[in-house]
Design a protein around this motif. Sequence first.
Motif, PDB file in Angstrom:
ATOM      1  N   VAL A   9       0.326  13.009   4.896  1.00  0.00           N
ATOM      2  CA  VAL A   9       0.763  14.012   5.725  1.00  0.00           C
ATOM      3  C   VAL A   9      -0.015  13.903   6.773  1.00  0.00           C
ATOM      4  O   VAL A   9       0.577  13.699   8.284  1.00  0.00           O
ATOM      5  N   ASN A  10      -1.199  13.928   6.962  1.00  0.00           N
ATOM      6  CA  ASN A  10      -2.395  14.188   7.954  1.00  0.00           C
ATOM      7  C   ASN A  10      -2.182  12.473   8.989  1.00  0.00           C
ATOM      8  O   ASN A  10      -2.494  12.329   9.704  1.00  0.00           O
ATOM      9  N   THR A  11      -1.107  11.209   7.628  1.00  0.00           N
ATOM     10  CA  THR A  11      -2.185  10.014   8.100  1.00  0.00           C
ATOM     11  C   THR A  11      -0.149   9.793   9.042  1.00  0.00           C
ATOM     12  O   THR A  11      -0.377   9.437  10.335  1.00  0.00           O
ATOM     13  N   ILE A  12       0.610   9.414   7.835  1.00  0.00           N
ATOM     14  CA  ILE A  12       1.945   9.596   8.948  1.00  0.00           C
ATOM     15  C   ILE A  12       2.553  10.505   9.549  1.00  0.00           C
ATOM     16  O   ILE A  12       3.937   9.852   9.600  1.00  0.00           O
TER      17      ILE A  12
ATOM     18  N   ILE B 140       1.265  -1.435  -0.168  1.00  0.00           N
ATOM     19  CA  ILE B 140       0.027  -0.106  -0.557  1.00  0.00           C
ATOM     20  C   ILE B 140       1.233   1.319   0.031  1.00  0.00           C
ATOM     21  O   ILE B 140       2.071   1.181   0.599  1.00  0.00           O
ATOM     22  N   GLY B 141       0.085   2.132  -0.362  1.00  0.00           N
ATOM     23  CA  GLY B 141       1.125   3.733  -0.577  1.00  0.00           C
ATOM     24  C   GLY B 141       1.120   4.157  -1.880  1.00  0.00           C
ATOM     25  O   GLY B 141       0.336   3.427  -2.496  1.00  0.00           O
ATOM     26  N   LEU B 142       1.523   5.187  -1.660  1.00  0.00           N
ATOM     27  CA  LEU B 142       1.408   6.654  -2.851  1.00  0.00           C
ATOM     28  C   LEU B 142       2.736   6.292  -4.105  1.00  0.00           C
ATOM     29  O   LEU B 142       3.414   6.900  -3.902  1.00  0.00           O
TER      30      LEU B 142
ATOM     31  N   PHE C 163       4.273  -0.052   0.126  1.00  0.00           N
ATOM     32  CA  PHE C 163       4.379  -0.293   2.110  1.00  0.00           C
ATOM     33  C   PHE C 163       3.870  -2.332   1.962  1.00  0.00           C
ATOM     34  O   PHE C 163       3.202  -2.325   1.949  1.00  0.00           O
ATOM     35  N   PRO C 164       5.135  -3.115   2.222  1.00  0.00           N
ATOM     36  CA  PRO C 164       4.480  -4.253   3.307  1.00  0.00           C
ATOM     37  C   PRO C 164       3.519  -4.321   3.855  1.00  0.00           C
ATOM     38  O   PRO C 164       3.876  -3.265   4.344  1.00  0.00           O
ATOM     39  N   PRO C 165       2.567  -5.192   5.042  1.00  0.00           N
ATOM     40  CA  PRO C 165       1.981  -4.636   5.404  1.00  0.00           C
ATOM     41  C   PRO C 165       2.947  -4.085   6.531  1.00  0.00           C
ATOM     42  O   PRO C 165       2.288  -3.585   7.706  1.00  0.00           O
ATOM     43  N   THR C 166       3.895  -5.023   7.315  1.00  0.00           N
ATOM     44  CA  THR C 166       4.850  -4.942   8.310  1.00  0.00           C
ATOM     45  C   THR C 166       4.802  -3.612   8.615  1.00  0.00           C
ATOM     46  O   THR C 166       4.883  -2.765   9.562  1.00  0.00           O
ATOM     47  N   GLU C 167       5.830  -3.224   7.634  1.00  0.00           N
ATOM     48  CA  GLU C 167       6.118  -1.274   7.656  1.00  0.00           C
ATOM     49  C   GLU C 167       4.989  -0.763   7.258  1.00  0.00           C
ATOM     50  O   GLU C 167       5.273   0.388   7.479  1.00  0.00           O
ATOM     51  N   ALA C 168       3.725  -1.102   6.476  1.00  0.00           N
ATOM     52  CA  ALA C 168       3.335  -0.084   6.682  1.00  0.00           C
ATOM     53  C   ALA C 168       2.101   0.093   7.641  1.00  0.00           C
ATOM     54  O   ALA C 168       2.400   1.246   8.303  1.00  0.00           O
ATOM     55  N   LEU C 169       2.540  -0.866   8.602  1.00  0.00           N
ATOM     56  CA  LEU C 169       2.001  -0.745  10.612  1.00  0.00           C
ATOM     57  C   LEU C 169       3.072   0.200  11.129  1.00  0.00           C
ATOM     58  O   LEU C 169       2.315   1.368  11.542  1.00  0.00           O
ATOM     59  N   GLN C 170       4.547   0.233  10.763  1.00  0.00           N
ATOM     60  CA  GLN C 170       5.209   0.920  11.547  1.00  0.00           C
ATOM     61  C   GLN C 170       4.396   2.061  11.340  1.00  0.00           C
ATOM     62  O   GLN C 170       5.376   3.082  12.210  1.00  0.00           O
ATOM     63  N   VAL C 171       4.673   2.258   9.346  1.00  0.00           N
ATOM     64  CA  VAL C 171       5.085   3.508   8.961  1.00  0.00           C
ATOM     65  C   VAL C 171       3.413   4.919   9.580  1.00  0.00           C
ATOM     66  O   VAL C 171       3.088   5.970   9.835  1.00  0.00           O
ATOM     67  N   GLY C 172       2.690   3.198  10.132  1.00  0.00           N
ATOM     68  CA  GLY C 172       1.688   4.432  10.511  1.00  0.00           C
ATOM     69  C   GLY C 172       0.455   4.527   9.308  1.00  0.00           C
ATOM     70  O   GLY C 172      -0.588   5.643   9.488  1.00  0.00           O
ATOM     71  N   MET C 173       0.215   3.420   8.117  1.00  0.00           N
ATOM     72  CA  MET C 173       0.007   3.570   7.451  1.00  0.00           C
ATOM     73  C   MET C 173      -1.566   3.041   7.668  1.00  0.00           C
ATOM     74  O   MET C 173      -2.516   3.074   6.895  1.00  0.00           O
TER      75      MET C 173
ATOM     76  N   ARG D 138       8.026  13.761   7.837  1.00  0.00           N
ATOM     77  CA  ARG D 138       8.885  13.379   7.117  1.00  0.00           C
ATOM     78  C   ARG D 138       8.638  12.245   6.469  1.00  0.00           C
ATOM     79  O   ARG D 138       9.123  12.318   5.256  1.00  0.00           O
ATOM     80  N   ALA D 139       7.603  11.332   6.771  1.00  0.00           N
ATOM     81  CA  ALA D 139       7.197   9.807   6.384  1.00  0.00           C
ATOM     82  C   ALA D 139       6.421   9.568   5.106  1.00  0.00           C
ATOM     83  O   ALA D 139       7.021   9.436   4.721  1.00  0.00           O
ATOM     84  N   ALA D 140       6.096  11.422   5.132  1.00  0.00           N
ATOM     85  CA  ALA D 140       5.254  11.456   3.975  1.00  0.00           C
ATOM     86  C   ALA D 140       5.978  12.230   2.791  1.00  0.00           C
ATOM     87  O   ALA D 140       5.997  11.736   1.521  1.00  0.00           O
TER      88      ALA D 140
END
Length: 292
Positions: A184-187, A164-166, A202-212, A190-192
């Motif tokens: 930006v409002n979501t993650i 998942i990602g832009l 992002f695969p699931p683990t990273e998507a969770l880590q970054v707050g996506m 800096r991360a955006a």
Amino acid sequence: MALLAGRTVLLRAGVRLGAEAATRGGNGARRFASHRVLVEPDAAAGIATIKLKNPPVNSLSLEFLTELIICLEKLENDKTFRGIILTSDCPGIFSAGLDLREMCGKNPAHYAEYWRAVQEIWLKLYLSNMVLVAAINGASPAGGCLMALTCDYRVLADNPRYRIGLNETLLGIIAPFWFKDNLVNTIGHRAADRALQLGLLFPPTEALQVGMVDQVVPEDQIHSTALSVMSQWLAIPDHARQLTKSMMRKATADHLIKQREADIQNFVSFISKDSIQKSLQVYLEKLKQKKH
Ligand SMILES: CCCCCC/C=C/CC(=O)SCCNC(=O)CCNC(=O)[C@H](O)C(C)(C)COP(=O)(O)OP(=O)(O)OC[C@H]1O[C@@H](n2cnc3c(N)ncnc32)[C@H](O)[C@@H]1OP(=O)(O)O
């Protein structure tokens, strides 16, 4: 735009929709569906599950977006429903994002009409009074990710293929400011910044880590998790939650609302450039050749 049950309707956008089907669901509630948007209502719980069904990849064509907009309007105006679970009926794909064929080889009037529909679905989802929970049961690039980002809560099925990602920059295009604002409002900024420039998926683990996403669960638990999250959110009094949601989101939505026409003109002139058309065609061709 008007929807006449059981009839074919001609929309302002010039898109002809097929007849709406209405049947009774297991709990006796009315189940309604357009061609590509299945709605499973649970009237007793006040929840409607919207299943995106535009195979093979739920790409957001103009017709599909128009059906989705009508469906959201109907649900928003129906006091029975306080929450929507947004998910996919296409195995392994939440949504492939905007339909690249709508942005290739068409005329400026078409691009303008298409972009207005993209803006409209974003505004409808982002500003919905209802609780929106995304049950992301497949890959969710670009516009697919954007739809999920409009929701109040995101649950992603734990499968490394469900990225998942832009990823707009990978296509040689640029995510508009309101995609960026939503991210930006979501993650956070800096991360955006990093995710947008690199077009990260992002695969699931990273998507969770970054707050996506808010939660990653085994695939067979995605719907039950979405239902249990929904019941927590619906326990909050509607007026308090809705006013708070509006307070949190209004400035971001107004940013687009105030310059909708300029944003459309910007999109049309950008997408009409020969170099951009070429990039998109090459990208589409690569997608097609992937299988061979
Ligand atoms: C100021 C200017 C601003 C401009 C901003 C514009 C913003 C754009 C945002 C977007 O959403 S652009 C779209 C970005 N989407 C993608 O990059 C996703 C591309 N697709 C994929 O990565 C994969 O298809 C998938 C979703 C991971 C699924 O993979 P899978 O292997 O299951 O299927 P495929 O064999 O790849 O695809 C099947 C079939 O579908 C066609 N297709 C896929 N994605 C799209 C799409 N977005 N639009 C139209 N068609 C798509 C693909 O070409 C295949 O077609 P075929 O005819 O069967 O070969």
